[in-house]
Design a protein around this motif. Structure first.
Motif, PDB file in Angstrom:
ATOM      1  N   GLN A 233     -26.530   3.091   6.921  1.00 26.37           N
ATOM      2  CA  GLN A 233     -25.659   2.254   6.102  1.00 26.37           C
ATOM      3  C   GLN A 233     -25.126   1.095   6.923  1.00 26.37           C
ATOM      4  O   GLN A 233     -24.958   1.200   8.144  1.00 26.37           O
ATOM      5  CB  GLN A 233     -24.496   3.069   5.534  1.00 26.37           C
ATOM      6  CG  GLN A 233     -23.623   3.702   6.610  1.00 26.37           C
ATOM      7  CD  GLN A 233     -22.396   4.373   6.053  1.00 26.37           C
ATOM      8  OE1 GLN A 233     -21.627   3.754   5.329  1.00 26.37           O
ATOM      9  NE2 GLN A 233     -22.203   5.647   6.390  1.00 26.37           N
ATOM     10  N   ILE A 234     -24.887  -0.028   6.248  1.00 25.35           N
ATOM     11  CA  ILE A 234     -24.252  -1.197   6.860  1.00 25.35           C
ATOM     12  C   ILE A 234     -22.819  -1.256   6.349  1.00 25.35           C
ATOM     13  O   ILE A 234     -22.579  -1.197   5.138  1.00 25.35           O
ATOM     14  CB  ILE A 234     -24.990  -2.507   6.498  1.00 25.35           C
ATOM     15  CG1 ILE A 234     -26.463  -2.426   6.921  1.00 25.35           C
ATOM     16  CG2 ILE A 234     -24.297  -3.704   7.149  1.00 25.35           C
ATOM     17  CD1 ILE A 234     -26.682  -2.313   8.396  1.00 25.35           C
ATOM     18  N   VAL A 235     -21.867  -1.372   7.266  1.00 25.27           N
ATOM     19  CA  VAL A 235     -20.455  -1.512   6.921  1.00 25.27           C
ATOM     20  C   VAL A 235     -20.038  -2.944   7.250  1.00 25.27           C
ATOM     21  O   VAL A 235     -20.190  -3.396   8.378  1.00 25.27           O
ATOM     22  CB  VAL A 235     -19.572  -0.519   7.708  1.00 25.27           C
ATOM     23  CG1 VAL A 235     -18.119  -0.639   7.273  1.00 25.27           C
ATOM     24  CG2 VAL A 235     -20.077   0.906   7.520  1.00 25.27           C
ATOM     25  N   PHE A 236     -19.543  -3.641   6.249  1.00 27.59           N
ATOM     26  CA  PHE A 236     -19.206  -5.062   6.378  1.00 27.59           C
ATOM     27  C   PHE A 236     -17.755  -5.259   5.969  1.00 27.59           C
ATOM     28  O   PHE A 236     -17.408  -5.155   4.798  1.00 27.59           O
ATOM     29  CB  PHE A 236     -20.148  -5.876   5.488  1.00 27.59           C
ATOM     30  CG  PHE A 236     -19.869  -7.363   5.454  1.00 27.59           C
ATOM     31  CD1 PHE A 236     -19.365  -8.044   6.551  1.00 27.59           C
ATOM     32  CD2 PHE A 236     -20.134  -8.092   4.294  1.00 27.59           C
ATOM     33  CE1 PHE A 236     -19.121  -9.402   6.514  1.00 27.59           C
ATOM     34  CE2 PHE A 236     -19.897  -9.454   4.242  1.00 27.59           C
ATOM     35  CZ  PHE A 236     -19.377 -10.110   5.357  1.00 27.59           C
ATOM     36  N   GLN A 237     -16.892  -5.511   6.942  1.00 27.18           N
ATOM     37  CA  GLN A 237     -15.461  -5.712   6.687  1.00 27.18           C
ATOM     38  C   GLN A 237     -15.116  -7.177   6.928  1.00 27.18           C
ATOM     39  O   GLN A 237     -15.498  -7.751   7.958  1.00 27.18           O
ATOM     40  CB  GLN A 237     -14.635  -4.809   7.608  1.00 27.18           C
ATOM     41  CG  GLN A 237     -14.892  -3.331   7.361  1.00 27.18           C
ATOM     42  CD  GLN A 237     -14.268  -2.439   8.424  1.00 27.18           C
ATOM     43  OE1 GLN A 237     -14.051  -2.858   9.551  1.00 27.18           O
ATOM     44  NE2 GLN A 237     -13.985  -1.193   8.059  1.00 27.18           N
ATOM     45  N   ILE A 238     -14.373  -7.773   5.996  1.00 32.56           N
ATOM     46  CA  ILE A 238     -14.138  -9.212   6.059  1.00 32.56           C
ATOM     47  C   ILE A 238     -12.806  -9.588   5.412  1.00 32.56           C
ATOM     48  O   ILE A 238     -12.406  -8.986   4.410  1.00 32.56           O
ATOM     49  CB  ILE A 238     -15.301  -9.985   5.377  1.00 32.56           C
ATOM     50  CG1 ILE A 238     -15.077 -11.487   5.444  1.00 32.56           C
ATOM     51  CG2 ILE A 238     -15.517  -9.498   3.944  1.00 32.56           C
ATOM     52  CD1 ILE A 238     -16.264 -12.315   4.987  1.00 32.56           C
ATOM     53  N   ASP A 239     -12.140 -10.571   6.002  1.00 29.74           N
ATOM     54  CA  ASP A 239     -10.949 -11.167   5.387  1.00 29.74           C
ATOM     55  C   ASP A 239     -11.436 -12.351   4.550  1.00 29.74           C
ATOM     56  O   ASP A 239     -11.648 -13.448   5.066  1.00 29.74           O
ATOM     57  CB  ASP A 239      -9.980 -11.627   6.480  1.00 29.74           C
ATOM     58  CG  ASP A 239      -8.654 -12.115   5.908  1.00 29.74           C
ATOM     59  OD1 ASP A 239      -8.574 -12.317   4.686  1.00 29.74           O
ATOM     60  OD2 ASP A 239      -7.704 -12.318   6.691  1.00 29.74           O
TER      61      ASP A 239
END
Length: 311
Positions: free
Chosen positions: A98-104
């Protein structure tokens, strides 16, 4: 399955350390080839103020939020809103990638795209409603999947111009959601009153180094105080004070990267005369101090990878 309410008071508030302080994101791959699966013990909740996209490239991933329990398979995409409690586990004995992409997300809006900030600010439209779009529109899901993988690959390669490529992919992801949402968001954007606020926005840009009050802008637009602050937040998706502070910190970032001013001079140039307040606001937006921000960016310019360290 453990009830939603059983451990909801024990939520871990996760601090996200950005891989690049100017892109305001963290993206990485999680993988497991173990035959073990099912909820771990303890199965902990966590949250963070950044929006999170989850992409499954192989296997099955279970996700629980306060509203639903979902199982994602290869090719699926899911978005979790800011500060939304959630927890995950491996759903089958097969390998999981899985790819986890956290962003503001709000950091990727400038003055020209600010009219659409309200769509993604979660004040009016919870972001998890976009998950229904992914479920109902395979083409949109596939495009979102490809864009997030592109962001991941660019973050790994760090080839010259990777920041431009990532920024472009993020904007394309936002555009994809905006144009394919079933709700009539375009009409809301047209009626959001940005044109009426243009003199106020221009005034803020021109007077960032000075004291800016709500009363000054109210008189400029000939609006009452209470009407203006409600109107501004509805139109912009952010309060007047938060918007001014956001613009001040963005200007401070430019000054730190392009000049040799002292921290006090930078603070004064952006209209913040209290150094403690300047440091507090800067860290709130960047998760690092102004000095650390400048050091990281100079390190990056010199070709040295940025370290994902706690502040």
């Amino acid at each position: 399955m453990e009830p939603l309410h059983s451990s909801f008071t024990d939520i871990v508030n996760e601090e996200v350390i950005y891989q690049n302080p100017l892109l305001f994101l963290k993206i990485w791959e999680l993988s497991s080839d173990s035959a073990l699966f099912g909820p771990p013990a303890p199965w902990r909740w966590h949250s963070h103020r950044q929006v999170e996209f989850l992409v499954v490239t192989e296997g099955l991933l279970a996700i629980q939020t306060k509203h639903e329990h979902t199982v994602l398979s290869a090719g699926d995409v899911m978005v979790l809103g800011s500060s939304q409690p959630h927890r995950t586990y491996k759903y089958s004995a097969d390998s999981l990638r899985q790819i986890v992409f956290q962003i503001d997300l709000k950091q990727h809006f400038d003055l020209s795209t600010m009219p659409y900030l309200h769509t993604f600010s979660e004040l009016t439209y919870p972001l998890d409603q976009f998950n229904e779009l992914f479920r109902s529109n395979p083409a949109v899901k596939q495009t979102a999947y490809s864009l997030i993988l592109q962001i991941y690959e660019e973050s790994l390669s760090r080839q010259i111009g990777y920041e431009l490529a990532i920024s472009a992919a993020i904007k394309n992801l936002l555009l994809l959601l905006l144009r394919n949402d079933n709700r009539d968001l375009s009409a809301h954007a047209e009626d959001s009153g940005i044109a009426r606020l243009r003199p106020a926005l221009d005034y803020i840009d021109e007077h960032l180094s000075e004291r800016i009050t709500v009363e000054d802008v109210c008189s400029l637009l000939n609006l009452s105080y209470h009407y203006f602050i409600k109107y501004f937040k509805k139109a912009m998706g952010i309060s007047f004070v938060d918007y001014v502070n956001y613009k001040r910190i963005k200007k401070a970032e430019r000054l730190l990267l392009t000049g040799d001013l002292s921290m006090m001079e930078v603070s004064f140039e952006v209209g913040i005369l209290n150094m403690a307040q300047f440091y507090k606001l800067f860290k709130r937006h960047n998760q690092c101090s102004p000095k650390e921000f400048k050091q990281r960016m100079r390190s990056q310019a010199g070709g040295t990878p940025l370290l994902a360290q706690a502040d």
